[in-house]
Design a protein around this motif. Structure first.
Motif, PDB file in Angstrom:
ATOM      1  N   PHE A  11      14.778  -5.970  23.498  1.00  0.00           N
ATOM      2  CA  PHE A  11      16.053  -5.380  23.919  1.00  0.00           C
ATOM      3  C   PHE A  11      16.038  -3.857  23.771  1.00  0.00           C
ATOM      4  CE2 PHE A  11      20.882  -5.199  23.067  1.00  0.00           C
ATOM      5  CZ  PHE A  11      21.163  -5.131  24.424  1.00  0.00           C
ATOM      6  N   ILE A  12      15.690  -3.362  22.590  1.00  0.00           N
ATOM      7  CA  ILE A  12      15.615  -1.917  22.371  1.00  0.00           C
ATOM      8  C   ILE A  12      14.427  -1.329  23.120  1.00  0.00           C
ATOM      9  CG2 ILE A  12      15.364  -0.077  20.656  1.00  0.00           C
ATOM     10  CD1 ILE A  12      16.572  -1.956  18.592  1.00  0.00           C
ATOM     11  N   GLY A  13      13.293  -2.032  23.072  1.00  0.00           N
ATOM     12  CA  GLY A  13      12.067  -1.515  23.656  1.00  0.00           C
ATOM     13  C   GLY A  13      12.185  -1.202  25.131  1.00  0.00           C
ATOM     14  N   GLN A  14      12.785  -2.100  25.891  1.00  0.00           N
ATOM     15  CA  GLN A  14      12.921  -1.861  27.327  1.00  0.00           C
ATOM     16  C   GLN A  14      13.760  -0.618  27.608  1.00  0.00           C
ATOM     17  OE1 GLN A  14      13.653  -5.356  29.935  1.00  0.00           O
ATOM     18  NE2 GLN A  14      13.516  -6.564  28.059  1.00  0.00           N
ATOM     19  N   ALA A  15      14.848  -0.468  26.875  1.00  0.00           N
ATOM     20  CA  ALA A  15      15.716   0.695  27.075  1.00  0.00           C
ATOM     21  C   ALA A  15      15.013   1.982  26.656  1.00  0.00           C
ATOM     22  CB  ALA A  15      17.012   0.514  26.293  1.00  0.00           C
ATOM     23  N   LEU A  16      14.244   1.931  25.580  1.00  0.00           N
ATOM     24  CA  LEU A  16      13.535   3.125  25.113  1.00  0.00           C
ATOM     25  C   LEU A  16      12.423   3.518  26.079  1.00  0.00           C
ATOM     26  CD1 LEU A  16      13.002   5.321  23.032  1.00  0.00           C
ATOM     27  CD2 LEU A  16      11.608   3.666  21.749  1.00  0.00           C
ATOM     28  N   VAL A  17      11.667   2.546  26.576  1.00  0.00           N
ATOM     29  CA  VAL A  17      10.587   2.845  27.521  1.00  0.00           C
ATOM     30  C   VAL A  17      11.142   3.499  28.782  1.00  0.00           C
ATOM     31  CG1 VAL A  17       8.851   1.812  29.043  1.00  0.00           C
ATOM     32  CG2 VAL A  17       8.979   1.125  26.642  1.00  0.00           C
ATOM     33  N   ARG A  18      12.271   3.000  29.266  1.00  0.00           N
ATOM     34  CA  ARG A  18      12.896   3.649  30.433  1.00  0.00           C
ATOM     35  C   ARG A  18      13.191   5.112  30.136  1.00  0.00           C
ATOM     36  NH1 ARG A  18      15.649  -1.376  30.990  1.00  0.00           N
ATOM     37  NH2 ARG A  18      17.433  -0.588  29.805  1.00  0.00           N
ATOM     38  N   ARG A  19      13.666   5.366  28.931  1.00  0.00           N
ATOM     39  CA  ARG A  19      14.046   6.739  28.568  1.00  0.00           C
ATOM     40  C   ARG A  19      12.817   7.640  28.447  1.00  0.00           C
ATOM     41  NH1 ARG A  19      18.304   9.285  25.724  1.00  0.00           N
ATOM     42  NH2 ARG A  19      18.084  11.457  26.377  1.00  0.00           N
ATOM     43  N   THR A  20      11.761   7.167  27.799  1.00  0.00           N
ATOM     44  CA  THR A  20      10.567   8.005  27.630  1.00  0.00           C
ATOM     45  C   THR A  20       9.877   8.267  28.970  1.00  0.00           C
ATOM     46  OG1 THR A  20       9.162   6.088  27.121  1.00  0.00           O
ATOM     47  CG2 THR A  20      10.200   7.220  25.261  1.00  0.00           C
ATOM     48  N   CYS A  21       9.866   7.266  29.842  1.00  0.00           N
ATOM     49  CA  CYS A  21       9.255   7.455  31.168  1.00  0.00           C
ATOM     50  C   CYS A  21      10.067   8.435  32.008  1.00  0.00           C
ATOM     51  CB  CYS A  21       9.112   6.120  31.878  1.00  0.00           C
ATOM     52  SG  CYS A  21       7.833   5.028  31.189  1.00  0.00           S
ATOM     53  N   GLU A  22      11.401   8.335  31.934  1.00  0.00           N
ATOM     54  CA  GLU A  22      12.256   9.270  32.664  1.00  0.00           C
ATOM     55  C   GLU A  22      12.035  10.701  32.192  1.00  0.00           C
ATOM     56  OE1 GLU A  22      16.155   7.799  31.950  1.00  0.00           O
ATOM     57  OE2 GLU A  22      15.986   6.136  33.380  1.00  0.00           O
ATOM     58  N   ALA A  23      11.724  10.860  30.894  1.00  0.00           N
ATOM     59  CA  ALA A  23      11.489  12.192  30.327  1.00  0.00           C
ATOM     60  C   ALA A  23      10.103  12.721  30.656  1.00  0.00           C
ATOM     61  CB  ALA A  23      11.686  12.147  28.811  1.00  0.00           C
ATOM     62  N   GLY A  24       9.268  11.900  31.279  1.00  0.00           N
ATOM     63  CA  GLY A  24       7.929  12.332  31.631  1.00  0.00           C
ATOM     64  C   GLY A  24       6.927  12.248  30.503  1.00  0.00           C
ATOM     65  N   TRP A  25       7.279  11.536  29.428  1.00  0.00           N
ATOM     66  CA  TRP A  25       6.352  11.384  28.311  1.00  0.00           C
ATOM     67  C   TRP A  25       5.233  10.416  28.688  1.00  0.00           C
ATOM     68  CZ3 TRP A  25       9.763  10.570  23.308  1.00  0.00           C
ATOM     69  CH2 TRP A  25      10.560  11.696  23.114  1.00  0.00           C
ATOM     70  N   GLU A  26       4.059  10.671  28.151  1.00  0.00           N
ATOM     71  CA  GLU A  26       2.965   9.708  28.272  1.00  0.00           C
ATOM     72  C   GLU A  26       3.315   8.530  27.355  1.00  0.00           C
ATOM     73  OE1 GLU A  26      -1.852   9.197  27.446  1.00  0.00           O
ATOM     74  OE2 GLU A  26      -0.885  11.163  27.167  1.00  0.00           O
ATOM     75  N   THR A  27       3.579   7.400  27.949  1.00  0.00           N
ATOM     76  CA  THR A  27       4.071   6.245  27.204  1.00  0.00           C
ATOM     77  C   THR A  27       3.059   5.122  27.221  1.00  0.00           C
ATOM     78  OG1 THR A  27       6.366   6.807  27.798  1.00  0.00           O
ATOM     79  CG2 THR A  27       5.946   4.559  26.993  1.00  0.00           C
ATOM     80  N   VAL A  28       2.662   4.690  26.025  1.00  0.00           N
ATOM     81  CA  VAL A  28       1.753   3.554  25.870  1.00  0.00           C
ATOM     82  C   VAL A  28       2.552   2.455  25.173  1.00  0.00           C
ATOM     83  CG1 VAL A  28      -0.425   2.720  24.922  1.00  0.00           C
ATOM     84  CG2 VAL A  28      -0.204   5.112  25.647  1.00  0.00           C
ATOM     85  N   LEU A  29       2.600   1.294  25.780  1.00  0.00           N
ATOM     86  CA  LEU A  29       3.377   0.209  25.195  1.00  0.00           C
ATOM     87  C   LEU A  29       2.514  -1.016  24.948  1.00  0.00           C
ATOM     88  CD1 LEU A  29       4.064  -2.166  27.521  1.00  0.00           C
ATOM     89  CD2 LEU A  29       5.460  -0.305  28.421  1.00  0.00           C
ATOM     90  N   THR A  30       2.925  -1.803  23.982  1.00  0.00           N
ATOM     91  CA  THR A  30       2.241  -3.064  23.728  1.00  0.00           C
ATOM     92  C   THR A  30       3.171  -4.224  24.072  1.00  0.00           C
ATOM     93  OG1 THR A  30       2.971  -3.409  21.433  1.00  0.00           O
ATOM     94  CG2 THR A  30       1.042  -1.992  21.786  1.00  0.00           C
ATOM     95  N   ALA A  31       2.572  -5.295  24.529  1.00  0.00           N
ATOM     96  CA  ALA A  31       3.307  -6.523  24.833  1.00  0.00           C
ATOM     97  C   ALA A  31       2.387  -7.691  24.525  1.00  0.00           C
ATOM     98  CB  ALA A  31       3.751  -6.554  26.287  1.00  0.00           C
ATOM     99  N   ARG A  32       2.995  -8.822  24.220  1.00  0.00           N
ATOM    100  CA  ARG A  32       2.184 -10.001  23.931  1.00  0.00           C
ATOM    101  C   ARG A  32       1.438 -10.444  25.181  1.00  0.00           C
ATOM    102  NH1 ARG A  32       6.845 -11.148  20.754  1.00  0.00           N
ATOM    103  NH2 ARG A  32       6.358 -11.381  18.539  1.00  0.00           N
ATOM    104  N   PRO A  33       0.231 -11.001  25.030  1.00  0.00           N
ATOM    105  CA  PRO A  33      -0.512 -11.513  26.184  1.00  0.00           C
ATOM    106  C   PRO A  33       0.332 -12.484  26.994  1.00  0.00           C
ATOM    107  CG  PRO A  33      -1.896 -11.509  24.228  1.00  0.00           C
ATOM    108  CD  PRO A  33      -0.510 -11.156  23.766  1.00  0.00           C
ATOM    109  N   GLY A  34       0.257 -12.343  28.315  1.00  0.00           N
ATOM    110  CA  GLY A  34       1.034 -13.213  29.188  1.00  0.00           C
ATOM    111  C   GLY A  34       2.236 -12.543  29.811  1.00  0.00           C
ATOM    112  N   HIS A  35       2.637 -11.383  29.262  1.00  0.00           N
ATOM    113  CA  HIS A  35       3.776 -10.668  29.832  1.00  0.00           C
ATOM    114  C   HIS A  35       3.389 -10.038  31.166  1.00  0.00           C
ATOM    115  CE1 HIS A  35       7.301 -10.733  27.252  1.00  0.00           C
ATOM    116  NE2 HIS A  35       6.508 -10.737  26.214  1.00  0.00           N
TER     117      HIS A  35
END
Length: 303
Positions: A11-35
């Motif tokens: 829930f928090i992660g999706q909203a935060l990733v949107r924000r960091t990508c909009e800011a132009g930050w280099e964003t590396v995220l982790t997700a469980r296999p299968g996502h």
């Protein structure tokens, strides 16, 4: 600015990733296999928490590591000592791995559960007396992360989240489940609803995490909430008004638990040190949920 985020599909992660990508930050995220369906603007690493000891080698150096991943958030799971101990172990491994890779700042998702049952207004200076395995593990994580960051000369911030809401939240939360009933004009049974509560809209919560990645602020914990603490029944009544529901609101139809906590957080420190301010009013947040539902499920969302 390079940021690494675990739990990025939550829930928090999706909203935060949107924000960091909009800011132009280099964003590396982790997700469980299968996502699948992960953001195209971010680099995605599919890995389980059991693999977090290799996280730093997989991501390389970074400016900030935001650790959100945590298993066992449901009520019964919060009392599972073994599960919460595993969360703690994998989290410490992730933090040490990132520090070894040269990360200079750690941001943790803490919880109001670290305080334990509270009835009064609570600041970050309050003594923590967690009553669940989940709360104890989160508190120990802060202690271990602070120790490691001191050892490596890195910053360590913990955001103690109280109660978030918004589109994309779980279906079994009080807000989601009650709104569904209200849209069908079904009776809504509750306890007396006299306990104080605090609801923060998800975009405001994500903004607090975003700011903590760069803010020139002291290490330690920060209460993250709206700062508007009301009796729970008042929030429910406001939900009904926004939804224009005709549902009977049956306060007192459910038994009141013997130990009923209240949420009454003081957010002065976060406002002052992070330069952060909640902006979305509760009613506006409820309206956003209804609008999101109407787009996804137009037939079901009509009252």
């Amino acid at each position: 600015m390079k940021v690494v985020i675990t739990g990025a599909t939550g829930f928090i992660g999706q909203a935060l990733v949107r924000r960091t990508c909009e800011a132009g930050w280099e964003t590396v995220l982790t997700a469980r296999p299968g996502h699948s369906g992960l953001p195209a603007k971010a680099k995605s690493l599919l890995m389980s928490m059991e693999e977090y000891s290799t996280l730093g080698r997989a991501t390389g150096g970074s400016d900030c590591f935001v650790h959100l991943a945590w298993a066992g958030l449901r009520s019964q799971q919060r009392m599972d000592e073994d599960l919460q101990e595993k969360n703690l172990t994998y989290s410490v491994q992730a933090i040490e791995s990132m520090l070894q890779a040269g990360c200079r700042r750690i941001v943790l998702a803490g919880s109001q559960a670290e305080y334990g049952p509270i009835q009064e207004r609570v600041t970050e200076a309050a003594e923590c007396r967690p009553s669940t395995a989940y709360g104890r593990a989160k508190l120990r994580l802060l202690q271990e992360a602070s120790r490691l960051c001191s050892q490596y000369g890195a910053a360590c911030k913990e955001l103690r989240v109280f109660s978030l809401f918004g589109p994309g939240d779980r279906a079994d939360t009080l807000i989601s489940s009650t709104l569904r009933r209200m849209l069908k004009n079904e009776p809504c049974p509750f306890t007396l609803g006299t306990q104080r509560w605090d609801y923060l809209y998800i975009s405001d919560g994500a903004d607090a995490f975003f700011r903590s990645c760069t803010a020139d602020c002291p290490d330690g914990s920060y209460n993250i909430a709206s700062g508007v603490s009301l009796p729970l029944r008042e929030y429910i009544t406001r939900m009904a008004a926004v939804a224009r529901a005709k549902s009977p609101l049956l306060f007192g139809a459910l038994p009141t638990p013997a130990a009923q906590p209240s949420l009454w957080p003081d957010i002065t420190k976060a406002r002052r040190e992070l330069g952060w301010e909640p902006r979305v009013a509760f009613e506006a947040g409820i309206q956003s949920i209804l609008e999101a539902w109407s787009q996804q499920e137009p037939a079901e969302a009509q009252p």
